[in-house]
Design an enzyme around this catalytic site. Structure first.
Site, PDB file in Angstrom:
ATOM      1  N   GLU A   1      26.682   3.029 -90.131  1.00  0.00           N
ATOM      2  CA  GLU A   1      26.765   3.353 -88.804  1.00  0.00           C
ATOM      3  C   GLU A   1      27.340   4.884 -88.711  1.00  0.00           C
ATOM      4  O   GLU A   1      27.117   5.378 -87.672  1.00  0.00           O
ATOM      5  CB  GLU A   1      27.572   2.347 -88.258  1.00  0.00           C
ATOM      6  CG  GLU A   1      27.394   1.237 -88.146  1.00  0.00           C
ATOM      7  CD  GLU A   1      28.559  -0.402 -88.202  1.00  0.00           C
ATOM      8  OE1 GLU A   1      29.488   0.174 -88.525  1.00  0.00           O
ATOM      9  OE2 GLU A   1      28.058  -1.071 -87.234  1.00  0.00           O
TER      10      GLU A   1
ATOM     11  N   GLU B   1      28.427  -7.169 -92.471  1.00  0.00           N
ATOM     12  CA  GLU B   1      29.473  -7.290 -92.060  1.00  0.00           C
ATOM     13  C   GLU B   1      29.405  -9.342 -91.392  1.00  0.00           C
ATOM     14  O   GLU B   1      30.850 -10.103 -91.669  1.00  0.00           O
ATOM     15  CB  GLU B   1      29.915  -7.438 -90.108  1.00  0.00           C
ATOM     16  CG  GLU B   1      30.088  -5.024 -90.308  1.00  0.00           C
ATOM     17  CD  GLU B   1      29.217  -4.344 -90.593  1.00  0.00           C
ATOM     18  OE1 GLU B   1      28.293  -5.077 -90.972  1.00  0.00           O
ATOM     19  OE2 GLU B   1      29.738  -3.205 -90.087  1.00  0.00           O
TER      20      GLU B   1
HETATM   21  N1  CAA Z   1      36.517  -1.671 -98.422  1.00  0.00           N
HETATM   22  C1  CAA Z   1      37.802  -1.601 -99.700  1.00  0.00           C
HETATM   23  N2  CAA Z   1      37.769  -1.326-100.482  1.00  0.00           N
HETATM   24  C2  CAA Z   1      36.558  -1.550-100.398  1.00  0.00           C
HETATM   25  C3  CAA Z   1      35.302  -1.869-100.036  1.00  0.00           C
HETATM   26  C4  CAA Z   1      35.524  -1.857 -98.847  1.00  0.00           C
HETATM   27  N3  CAA Z   1      34.634  -2.124 -97.139  1.00  0.00           N
HETATM   28  N4  CAA Z   1      34.294  -1.902-100.932  1.00  0.00           N
HETATM   29  C5  CAA Z   1      34.404  -1.695-101.908  1.00  0.00           C
HETATM   30  N5  CAA Z   1      36.445  -2.082-102.105  1.00  0.00           N
HETATM   31  C6  CAA Z   1      36.568  -1.982-103.236  1.00  0.00           C
HETATM   32  C7  CAA Z   1      36.897  -3.335-103.598  1.00  0.00           C
HETATM   33  O1  CAA Z   1      37.743  -4.684-103.477  1.00  0.00           O
HETATM   34  C8  CAA Z   1      36.645  -3.646-105.204  1.00  0.00           C
HETATM   35  O2  CAA Z   1      38.165  -2.532-105.657  1.00  0.00           O
HETATM   36  P1  CAA Z   1      38.779  -2.864-107.108  1.00  0.00           P
HETATM   37  O3  CAA Z   1      38.387  -2.234-107.637  1.00  0.00           O
HETATM   38  O4  CAA Z   1      40.146  -3.116-106.613  1.00  0.00           O
HETATM   39  O5  CAA Z   1      38.300  -4.951-106.665  1.00  0.00           O
HETATM   40  C9  CAA Z   1      36.129  -1.785-105.397  1.00  0.00           C
HETATM   41  O6  CAA Z   1      35.904  -1.121-104.278  1.00  0.00           O
HETATM   42  C10 CAA Z   1      34.978  -1.470-105.796  1.00  0.00           C
HETATM   43  O7  CAA Z   1      34.132  -2.531-105.213  1.00  0.00           O
HETATM   44  P2  CAA Z   1      32.799  -3.328-105.751  1.00  0.00           P
HETATM   45  O8  CAA Z   1      33.413  -3.868-107.361  1.00  0.00           O
HETATM   46  O9  CAA Z   1      32.216  -4.170-104.833  1.00  0.00           O
HETATM   47  O10 CAA Z   1      31.698  -3.096-106.455  1.00  0.00           O
HETATM   48  P3  CAA Z   1      29.965  -2.791-106.818  1.00  0.00           P
HETATM   49  O11 CAA Z   1      29.645  -1.181-107.340  1.00  0.00           O
HETATM   50  O12 CAA Z   1      29.628  -3.817-106.816  1.00  0.00           O
HETATM   51  O13 CAA Z   1      29.806  -2.626-105.779  1.00  0.00           O
HETATM   52  C11 CAA Z   1      29.441  -2.665-102.903  1.00  0.00           C
HETATM   53  C12 CAA Z   1      30.037  -2.151-104.865  1.00  0.00           C
HETATM   54  C13 CAA Z   1      28.505  -2.840-103.231  1.00  0.00           C
HETATM   55  C14 CAA Z   1      29.788  -1.282-102.057  1.00  0.00           C
HETATM   56  C15 CAA Z   1      30.290  -3.183-102.618  1.00  0.00           C
HETATM   57  O14 CAA Z   1      31.747  -3.400-102.748  1.00  0.00           O
HETATM   58  C16 CAA Z   1      30.341  -4.211-101.301  1.00  0.00           C
HETATM   59  O15 CAA Z   1      30.191  -4.804-100.658  1.00  0.00           O
HETATM   60  N6  CAA Z   1      31.162  -3.669-100.622  1.00  0.00           N
HETATM   61  C17 CAA Z   1      31.393  -4.387 -99.615  1.00  0.00           C
HETATM   62  C18 CAA Z   1      30.610  -3.596 -98.077  1.00  0.00           C
HETATM   63  C19 CAA Z   1      30.791  -4.312 -96.624  1.00  0.00           C
HETATM   64  O16 CAA Z   1      31.031  -5.087 -97.085  1.00  0.00           O
HETATM   65  N7  CAA Z   1      30.850  -3.547 -95.860  1.00  0.00           N
HETATM   66  C20 CAA Z   1      31.142  -3.564 -94.647  1.00  0.00           C
HETATM   67  C21 CAA Z   1      32.185  -3.239 -94.250  1.00  0.00           C
HETATM   68  S1  CAA Z   1      32.927  -4.150 -92.352  1.00  0.00           S
HETATM   69  C22 CAA Z   1      32.979  -2.236 -91.599  1.00  0.00           C
HETATM   70  O17 CAA Z   1      31.948  -1.952 -91.879  1.00  0.00           O
HETATM   71  C23 CAA Z   1      32.963  -2.949 -90.140  1.00  0.00           C
HETATM   72  C24 CAA Z   1      32.250  -2.156 -89.237  1.00  0.00           C
HETATM   73  O18 CAA Z   1      31.523  -1.835 -89.043  1.00  0.00           O
HETATM   74  C25 CAA Z   1      33.854  -0.736 -88.403  1.00  0.00           C
END
Ligand code: CAA
Length: 699
Positions: free
Chosen positions: A111, A131
């Protein structure tokens, strides 16, 4: 010449001539926490006041562009500035702002890109609006800006599926302006030069009108009413995307309200618990030490389970030796694996040009001696202790020193199996769930003598197979099947006492389970439970009410469920219908036992079933079979079709409270004090007010 101004610890500005680069540096995934939001807003304001900055380019340091809002801030009091406001500041900037996205630009990260005036993707980039997987909707303009750039169907598809979109597809759909190769900073500088030269056009996304497509909105809304009535976020997504017809301010207001509504639901809390839980299960000391190298795996047994395990290993790039005793069994295993791999190709999980190479890594064999050089053996033969002991004794003689010897047993004692080897330190349980190449759960069962590097190797294997590895201690059924064995009895008691199997299933499906317990039994094969009941008959506690009469009698007719066309349901093509003869059996058993059937409401069915599940889950935590409540939760979410939006049985238990659960158990105990016993842990929690979430924090 360049100079760097640090706005705060997360955001810096670098000046290179007329170009201003904004770098986001918030490891590990550059989430838009408060400092990032604040810093971005300030950076744009500073640069808009600076006449020398002709173009602004935003990029991120590290392995990925922004992966979204900081999920850890959700559920806490708001910390301004809000993300949508920051993005409006970016979109309204008088100086053109472009963004360079690499890695995974997800949610608020994507976004952010949409709010800039042009977007460059770096080859390999994937963008998405995930999300929905957190019980939310894109809450920072995604529902307003994607429809303007790529149309309503694409916006609905992305926000409702949460799928990752490749850079190529995003370019084709108009979500990116270019796809380049190179380091983000270099690409940002080059693209900024193109803006200055007039060869990369810029525009504000919200100046575009959303192309009309009422039909897509209406069809999707109708589909969701039919299929996902119980979920909150999907319906809110349609509502917010519909608002993309409105001017920016009004559209964003609708999106904001929908986002807040979702944020306040227990579904959001459950899904976020599952998001962090999936990661927390491997955040244990046992997973962290040095692991042994695994390149070649032996799988013993070419049945559904062994073939699924072999498929999973092959898809992860491992070499596999599949061992069976008879040529027909071996051929069946190879055929199943080939079918599984072809299925992975047709579902887009494996590129077609990789298929033959993956299958070439499979060596079928009729000789256990061919396992001499494998790094890990996974035994997946049928559940009989003497057979397993014989196999492990032979493996001990055949396998190279240091090879890991694993059993896929679903309930047998790993320690007893290990006694047949001279190397109990190399033995552990690796309990896969069927179909093993699809289901994500892997229970990693620690034997009394299992060496630390063998356990760590189990976790490393889970990661390599893209599975969720959960540590379990030895007991009958480990975490999942032990709890299952207990609450399955409740389903049987409910039927004995008056409910129809189809009513029990429907009530639990309405609660959110993918399938009710009788449908699951029919699918897995009723003969499996029958065998287990016969095995345990000699040691059965006579004081306990027997729950198996109905199922035993169904099996005595040769009806094992789906595979025989008859079970609790009849499967004559089309949807399953209740088997009238099974209902006759139920009536007969009730009258033999002198039971007068009574009516159960759907609510009572769910309450009893869930209370039984939670009670045994509490005992599993209490005696250390599971390390923490979250481990139980993830076993159920990833292995037993537990509704993700409810977070898992013990997360759900916290929404009821220990006092309510104890009161329920005491009430049910008036009918059956042997089965309904208050676990000591739950009793303590009721007295102290402690929650399972508290126990998770204590670790
Ligand atoms: N916020 C906070 N922490 C996050 C995060 C986030 N959005 N995404 C990942 N992390 C953290 C994980 O908890 C993990 O922490 P630890 O090492 O302490 O366990 C660390 O970052 C690494 O993440 P992964 O182990 O998942 O690493 P990966 O390389 O396997 O995957 C990724 C990376 C594809 C980005 C995956 O982490 C992921 O899918 N993250 C979530 C993405 C998501 O859902 N984004 C939307 C958020 S909601 C939003 O954005 C609302 C809005 O519109 C405003």
């Amino acid at each position: 010449m360049s100079d760097i101004l640090k706005i705060n610890e997360r955001i810096s500005i670098e000046r290179v001539g007329d170009v201003a680069l904004i770098c986001i540096d918030n490891p590990p995934v550059n989430a838009t926490g408060q400092a990032v939001r604040q810093g971005l807003q300030e950076a744009i304001e500073v640069l808009n006041a600076d006449a020398q900055a002709q173009v602004i380019a935003i990029y991120a340091a590290g392995r990925t562009f922004v992966a979204g809002a900081d999920i850890r801030e959700f559920g806490k009091p708001p910390m301004p500035p809000a993300l949508p406001d920051v993005f409006n500041v970016i979109e309204d900037s008088q100086t053109p702002v472009i963004s360079v996205l690499h890695g995974t630009a997800l949610g608020g990260g994507f976004e952010l890109g949409l709010a800039t005036h042009a977007r460059i993707g770096i080859e390999g980039l994937r963008v998405g609006l995930p999300e929905i997987n957190l019980g939310l909707l894109p809450g920072a303009g995604g529902t307003q800006r994607v429809p303007r750039l790529a149309g309503i169907p694409m916006a609905l598809d992305m926000a409702l599926s949460g799928r990752m979109v490749s850079a190529r597809e995003a370019l084709e759909k108009g979500l990116l302006d270019r796809v380049e190769t190179g380091a983000p900073r270099d690409v940002a500088l080059a693209a900024a030069a193109q803006v200055l030269a007039g060869t990369l056009p810029t525009r504000r996304t919200c100046d575009l009108a959303t192309p009309k497509d009422d039909k897509a909105l209406e069809d999707t809304a109708a589909m969701l009413r039919a299929k996902q009535a119980h979920l909150v976020a999907p319906h809110k997504i349609v509502e917010a995307v519909r608002a993309a017809y409105l001017p920016r301010t009004e559209g964003l207001a609708v999106e904001r309200q929908a986002f807040i509504d979702c944020m306040q639901t227990p579904q959001r809390a459950g899904m976020i618990h599952a998001f962090f839980g999936e990661r927390a299960v491997s955040n244990v000391a046992e997973a962290k030490g040095p692991a042994r190298d695994i390149g070649k795996v032996g799988v013993i047994g070419g049945g559904t389970m062994g073939s699924g395990i072999a498929t999973s290993c092959l898809l992860a790039g491992l070499d596999v030796v599949l061992v069976e005793v008879a040529p027909e069994g071996l051929q069946r295993g190879v055929d199943t694996i080939t079918k599984n791999i072809d299925g992975a190709v047709s579902r887009g999980k494996l590129p077609a040009d990789k298929r033959d190479g993956v299958l070439a890594a499979l060596t079928p064999s009729l000789k256990m001696e061919d396992l001499g050089d494998v790094d890990l053996v996974i035994e997946a033969v049928f559940e009989q202790m003497d057979v397993k002991k014989d196999i492990f004794g032979r493996l001990d003689r055949i396998c190279k020193p240091g090879a890991i010897l694993a059993s896929n047993t679903s309930y047998l004692d790993i320690n007893e199996i290990a006694t047949c080897t001279q190397r109990p330190q190399d033995v552990l349980g690796l309990h896969f769930f069927s179909p093993a190449h699809v289901m994500r759960l892997l229970e990693i069962v620690q034997g009394a003598g299992t060496a630390p590097d063998v356990l760590a190797s189990g976790f490393a294997l889970a990661k390599r197979l893209k599975k969720v590895g959960v540590l379990a201690q030895v007991c009958d059924g480990f975490i999942g099947n032990r709890i299952l064995a207990h609450y399955s009895q409740t389903a049987s008691y409910l039927v004995l006492d008056g409910a129809a199997p189809a009513q029990v299933d429907a009530a639990l499906e309405a609660f959110g389970f993918a399938m009710g317990p009788h449908k699951v039994g029919d699918l897995a094969g009723l003969d499996i439970g029958w065998m287990t009941r016969k095995r345990k008959a000699a040691t059965r506690n006579p004081a306990e009410r027997y729950a198996g009469d109905v199922a035993d009698r169904i099996c005595e007719n040769g009806w094992f469920g789906r595979k025989t066309g008859r079970g609790y349901y009849n499967y004559d093509g089309g949807a399953p219908v209740p088997n009238p003869q099974a209902l006759e059996i139920i009536d007969a058993v009730r009258s033999e036992k002198g039971i007068t059937p009574r009516a159960f409401s759907d609510e009572e069915i769910v309450d009893r079933y869930m209370t039984a599940m939670i009670a045994e889950a509490a005992r599993v935590v209490e005696d250390g079979t599971a390390k923490r409540p979250v481990d139980v939760d993830m076993v159920f979410v990833f292995g037993y079709g537990f509704p993700r939006y409810r977070g898992g049985p013990l997360h759900y238990a916290d929404t009821l409270g220990a006092r309510e659960l104890v009161a329920r158990i005491q009430r049910y105990a008036q009918e059956d004090a042997q089965y309904w016993q208050v676990p000591a842990l739950l009793q303590q929690m009721a007295e102290t007010g402690k929650t399972f979430a508290d126990l998770n924090k204590e670790g």
